[in-house]
Design a protein around this motif. Structure first.
Motif, PDB file in Angstrom:
ATOM      1  N   THR A 220     -56.752 -69.871  24.321  1.00 53.10           N
ATOM      2  CA  THR A 220     -58.143 -69.430  24.192  1.00 53.10           C
ATOM      3  C   THR A 220     -58.875 -70.342  23.221  1.00 53.10           C
ATOM      4  OG1 THR A 220     -57.684 -67.898  22.368  1.00 53.10           O
ATOM      5  CG2 THR A 220     -57.510 -67.022  24.607  1.00 53.10           C
TER       6      THR A 220
ATOM      7  N   GLU B 260     -61.040 -70.321  19.941  1.00 54.27           N
ATOM      8  CA  GLU B 260     -61.287 -69.418  18.818  1.00 54.27           C
ATOM      9  C   GLU B 260     -61.986 -70.161  17.676  1.00 54.27           C
ATOM     10  OE1 GLU B 260     -60.721 -66.318  19.184  1.00 54.27           O
ATOM     11  OE2 GLU B 260     -59.438 -66.377  20.970  1.00 54.27           O
TER      12      GLU B 260
ATOM     13  N   GLN C 164     -56.350 -61.909  17.109  1.00 53.35           N
ATOM     14  CA  GLN C 164     -56.343 -61.450  18.490  1.00 53.35           C
ATOM     15  C   GLN C 164     -57.390 -62.245  19.260  1.00 53.35           C
ATOM     16  OE1 GLN C 164     -57.151 -57.292  17.998  1.00 53.35           O
ATOM     17  NE2 GLN C 164     -59.356 -57.568  17.842  1.00 53.35           N
ATOM     18  N   PRO C 165     -57.236 -62.392  20.562  1.00 51.70           N
ATOM     19  CA  PRO C 165     -58.175 -63.213  21.325  1.00 51.70           C
ATOM     20  C   PRO C 165     -59.613 -62.679  21.253  1.00 51.70           C
ATOM     21  CG  PRO C 165     -56.205 -62.721  22.616  1.00 51.70           C
ATOM     22  CD  PRO C 165     -56.152 -61.850  21.403  1.00 51.70           C
ATOM     23  N   THR C 166     -60.565 -63.597  21.097  1.00 52.62           N
ATOM     24  CA  THR C 166     -61.984 -63.224  21.122  1.00 52.62           C
ATOM     25  C   THR C 166     -62.673 -63.747  22.370  1.00 52.62           C
ATOM     26  OG1 THR C 166     -62.629 -65.216  19.892  1.00 52.62           O
ATOM     27  CG2 THR C 166     -62.054 -63.255  18.594  1.00 52.62           C
ATOM     28  N   THR C 167     -61.960 -64.519  23.187  1.00 53.13           N
ATOM     29  CA  THR C 167     -62.501 -65.049  24.442  1.00 53.13           C
ATOM     30  C   THR C 167     -61.447 -64.918  25.532  1.00 53.13           C
ATOM     31  OG1 THR C 167     -61.722 -67.316  24.050  1.00 53.13           O
ATOM     32  CG2 THR C 167     -63.902 -66.750  23.169  1.00 53.13           C
ATOM     33  N   GLU C 168     -61.866 -65.059  26.768  1.00 52.36           N
ATOM     34  CA  GLU C 168     -60.925 -65.085  27.871  1.00 52.36           C
ATOM     35  C   GLU C 168     -60.135 -66.400  27.829  1.00 52.36           C
ATOM     36  OE1 GLU C 168     -60.172 -62.760  30.225  1.00 52.36           O
ATOM     37  OE2 GLU C 168     -61.402 -61.447  28.951  1.00 52.36           O
ATOM     38  N   PRO C 169     -58.870 -66.380  28.208  1.00 55.66           N
ATOM     39  CA  PRO C 169     -58.079 -67.619  28.180  1.00 55.66           C
ATOM     40  C   PRO C 169     -58.682 -68.696  29.085  1.00 55.66           C
ATOM     41  CG  PRO C 169     -56.649 -65.718  28.408  1.00 55.66           C
ATOM     42  CD  PRO C 169     -58.056 -65.221  28.603  1.00 55.66           C
TER      43      PRO C 169
ATOM     44  N   PRO D  22     -50.336 -63.970  18.657  1.00 54.80           N
ATOM     45  CA  PRO D  22     -50.700 -65.336  18.267  1.00 54.80           C
ATOM     46  C   PRO D  22     -49.467 -66.225  18.145  1.00 54.80           C
ATOM     47  CG  PRO D  22     -51.115 -63.778  16.470  1.00 54.80           C
ATOM     48  CD  PRO D  22     -50.718 -62.979  17.667  1.00 54.80           C
TER      49      PRO D  22
ATOM     50  N   TYR E  36     -58.375 -74.556  19.826  1.00 52.94           N
ATOM     51  CA  TYR E  36     -57.557 -73.933  20.860  1.00 52.94           C
ATOM     52  C   TYR E  36     -56.432 -73.147  20.188  1.00 52.94           C
ATOM     53  CZ  TYR E  36     -59.751 -77.035  24.332  1.00 52.94           C
ATOM     54  OH  TYR E  36     -60.641 -77.690  25.147  1.00 52.94           O
ATOM     55  N   GLU E  37     -56.332 -71.867  20.548  1.00 50.65           N
ATOM     56  CA  GLU E  37     -55.255 -71.050  19.996  1.00 50.65           C
ATOM     57  C   GLU E  37     -54.289 -70.666  21.118  1.00 50.65           C
ATOM     58  OE1 GLU E  37     -54.437 -67.291  16.962  1.00 50.65           O
ATOM     59  OE2 GLU E  37     -56.495 -67.873  17.475  1.00 50.65           O
TER      60      GLU E  37
ATOM     61  N   TRP F 283     -51.067 -68.293  22.700  1.00 51.56           N
ATOM     62  CA  TRP F 283     -50.656 -66.895  22.696  1.00 51.56           C
ATOM     63  C   TRP F 283     -49.410 -66.718  23.566  1.00 51.56           C
ATOM     64  CZ3 TRP F 283     -53.807 -64.025  19.540  1.00 51.56           C
ATOM     65  CH2 TRP F 283     -55.061 -64.579  19.249  1.00 51.56           C
TER      66      TRP F 283
END
Length: 257
Positions: free
Chosen positions: A235, A237, A244-249, A208, A195-196, A198
């Motif tokens: 998100t 990850e 930068q985000p690679t998936t929707e939150p 981030p 879990y990242e 933002w």
């Protein structure tokens, strides 16, 4: 013992006398000397004043092992006798070769009695304990950055509940310029994922703000300045995170202005 050495030893009893650590014979000998030595009287008065000050800080706790380490080394240090006032011909009233600067005197092996060694150890332990008392106590009294955010007068909270019943709350303090996320029963991220966090900036960009730990119940201070943040996102990850985000939150919290 020569008269020179005897004078040195009598002068050196001032510390032990001040903390009442002399036997009857030593006390009588030193008190006789004290009547004719104003330098020793001054030193005893100063040491007793220090002892009284230390007694008022009786709650101070020295670190574990300090007493043992001082007692182990005390026999290698001999207390310096007080410097006797110089006479008109430039000699010392107590000893003709007395140095005029204590800092230039090399410490000699201690040859005093066990009682004197113990007294010196007590004085050293007390002085070190007093000097270090506040540094030992203060860390427990200083709140962490996360605690300051949670307790801030202007703290605002936003909570969300996930379908599995887990819950997350974001707390932001503009005065502290920081945000904290608190999770309850949150499921771990999938294998190989993390879990990242933002922070959403006023222009909508997600910056981030750190990674969540694997703990299901966690309190995490977000990286970065939250003074002007408009939202907090979470998100999923790859391990190590992403710039930068690679998936929707999976979670997104809009923050009050």
């Amino acid at each position: 013992m020569s008269g020179h050495d005897d004078a040195d030893e009598v002068h050196a009893l001032s510390g032990a006398y001040a903390v009442d650590a002399l036997d009857t014979e030593e006390r009588a000998r030193f008190e006789e000397h004290l009547r004719g030595c104003p330098t020793c009287r001054t030193e005893v008065d100063e040491l007793r004043g220090t002892a009284a000050l230390l007694a008022s800080d009786a709650d101070a706790e020295p670190p574990a092992g300090l007493r043992d380490s001082i007692l182990a080394g005390i026999e290698t240090v001999r207390p310096l006798p007080p410097l006797a006032p110089a006479t008109g011909d430039g000699s010392s009233a107590a000893r003709t070769s007395a140095p005029t600067d204590r800092r230039s005197v090399r410490r000699l092996p201690f040859r005093g009695t066990p009682l004197l060694a113990a007294a010196a150890a007590v004085v050293l332990v007390a002085l070190v304990g007093l000097a270090a008392w506040r540094p030992w106590a203060e860390p427990d009294d200083v709140p962490t950055a996360a605690e300051r955010v949670l307790a801030a007068d202007d703290a605002t909270r936003a909570s969300q509940e996930l379908p599995d019943g887990s819950r997350a709350t974001v707390v932001v303090s503009r005065s502290e310029g920081a945000a904290v996320i608190v999770t309850e029963d949150m499921a771990p991220a999938p294998d190989g994922k993390v879990y990242e966090l933002w922070l959403e900036e006023p222009d909508g960009r997600l910056a981030p703000a750190g990674l969540m730990p694997d703990d299901s119940d966690a309190t995490v201070l977000l990286d970065g300045d939250a003074t002007d943040a408009t939202g907090v996102g979470v998100t999923v990850e790859p391990d190590g995170g992403s710039p930068q985000p690679t998936t929707e939150p999976v979670l997104f919290f809009e923050l009050e202005a």
